[in-house]
Motif scaffolding. Structure first.
Motif, PDB file in Angstrom:
ATOM      1  N   THR A   6       0.803  -1.108  -0.107  1.00  0.00           N
ATOM      2  CA  THR A   6       0.139   0.089   0.213  1.00  0.00           C
ATOM      3  C   THR A   6       0.806   1.270  -0.099  1.00  0.00           C
ATOM      4  OG1 THR A   6      -0.232   0.368   2.457  1.00  0.00           O
ATOM      5  CG2 THR A   6      -1.914  -1.123   1.261  1.00  0.00           C
ATOM      6  N   ILE A  32      -5.991   9.785   8.058  1.00  0.00           N
ATOM      7  CA  ILE A  32      -5.431   8.416   7.503  1.00  0.00           C
ATOM      8  C   ILE A  32      -5.365   7.584   8.629  1.00  0.00           C
ATOM      9  CG2 ILE A  32      -3.583   7.069   6.309  1.00  0.00           C
ATOM     10  CD1 ILE A  32      -5.397   8.626   4.591  1.00  0.00           C
ATOM     11  N   THR A  36      -7.249   4.027   9.753  1.00  0.00           N
ATOM     12  CA  THR A  36      -6.177   2.465   9.693  1.00  0.00           C
ATOM     13  C   THR A  36      -5.299   2.673  10.629  1.00  0.00           C
ATOM     14  OG1 THR A  36      -5.085   4.107   8.118  1.00  0.00           O
ATOM     15  CG2 THR A  36      -6.733   2.379   7.019  1.00  0.00           C
ATOM     16  N   GLU A  38      -4.111   0.022  11.729  1.00  0.00           N
ATOM     17  CA  GLU A  38      -3.165  -0.826  11.506  1.00  0.00           C
ATOM     18  C   GLU A  38      -1.759  -0.437  11.014  1.00  0.00           C
ATOM     19  OE1 GLU A  38      -6.031  -1.042   8.201  1.00  0.00           O
ATOM     20  OE2 GLU A  38      -6.139  -0.814  10.323  1.00  0.00           O
ATOM     21  N   LEU A  39      -1.770   0.850  10.268  1.00  0.00           N
ATOM     22  CA  LEU A  39      -0.752   1.431   9.841  1.00  0.00           C
ATOM     23  C   LEU A  39       0.288   2.016  10.730  1.00  0.00           C
ATOM     24  CD1 LEU A  39      -2.300   3.383   6.946  1.00  0.00           C
ATOM     25  CD2 LEU A  39      -1.050   1.279   6.724  1.00  0.00           C
ATOM     26  N   HIS A 120      -4.848   6.425   1.104  1.00  0.00           N
ATOM     27  CA  HIS A 120      -4.117   5.335   1.504  1.00  0.00           C
ATOM     28  C   HIS A 120      -4.902   4.180   0.718  1.00  0.00           C
ATOM     29  CE1 HIS A 120      -4.004   1.639   3.786  1.00  0.00           C
ATOM     30  NE2 HIS A 120      -2.466   1.940   3.562  1.00  0.00           N
TER      31      HIS A 120
END
Length: 137
Positions: A6, A32, A36, A38-39, A120
């Motif tokens: 990604t 973002i 997300t 988990e980033l 993203h």
């Protein structure tokens, strides 16, 4: 070197002042991170054991382009079903989150004076959305 599937990218209008570029980037990446989580990588610590907050676990690429490039990227992202954070010109004149949301809500999508957006997603999709933008220098 780690390859990521990604891409996290910020697109800024090319006529912004330096302080505006930094401000817009900070606001956009917070959106973002929110959707997300988990980033976000692991917390940091120095050799003395002092702990620091975690950050994104992959690079954030910053691009610039004209107002037209931004409008096109905005349309492409929405047409592809991406949820994106945006920053409009009006937000430079507000002072809080409620006024920010009201300023965006007052303007139809096609008339938003975009100062920046972030995206993203899969690398290829992000590249297609940002086609025509240049890496920020």
């Amino acid at each position: 070197m780690i390859r990521f599937d990604t891409k996290i990218a910020v697109l800024l209008r090319d006529d912004l002042a330096s302080w505006q570029r930094l401000n817009v980037t900070a606001f956009l990446v917070s959106g973002i991170a929110h959707v997300t989580p988990e980033l976000i990588g692991e917390p940091y610590a120095d050799a003395d054991g002092t702990e620091y907050l975690p950050m994104f676990g992959q690079p954030v690429l910053v691009f610039s382009g004209s107002a037209d490039t931004l409008a096109t990227a905005h349309r492409r992202a929405l047409d592809r079903g991406f949820r994106i954070p945006i920053f409009t010109e009006d937000l430079f004149h507000t002072g809080n989150d409620a006024d920010n949301r009201a300023a965006v809500r007052a303007v139809p999508r096609e008339k938003l004076a975009l100062a920046g957006l972030a995206v993203h997603g899969p690398k290829n999709a992000v590249d297609k959305i940002l086609k025509g933008a240049e890496l920020h220098r």
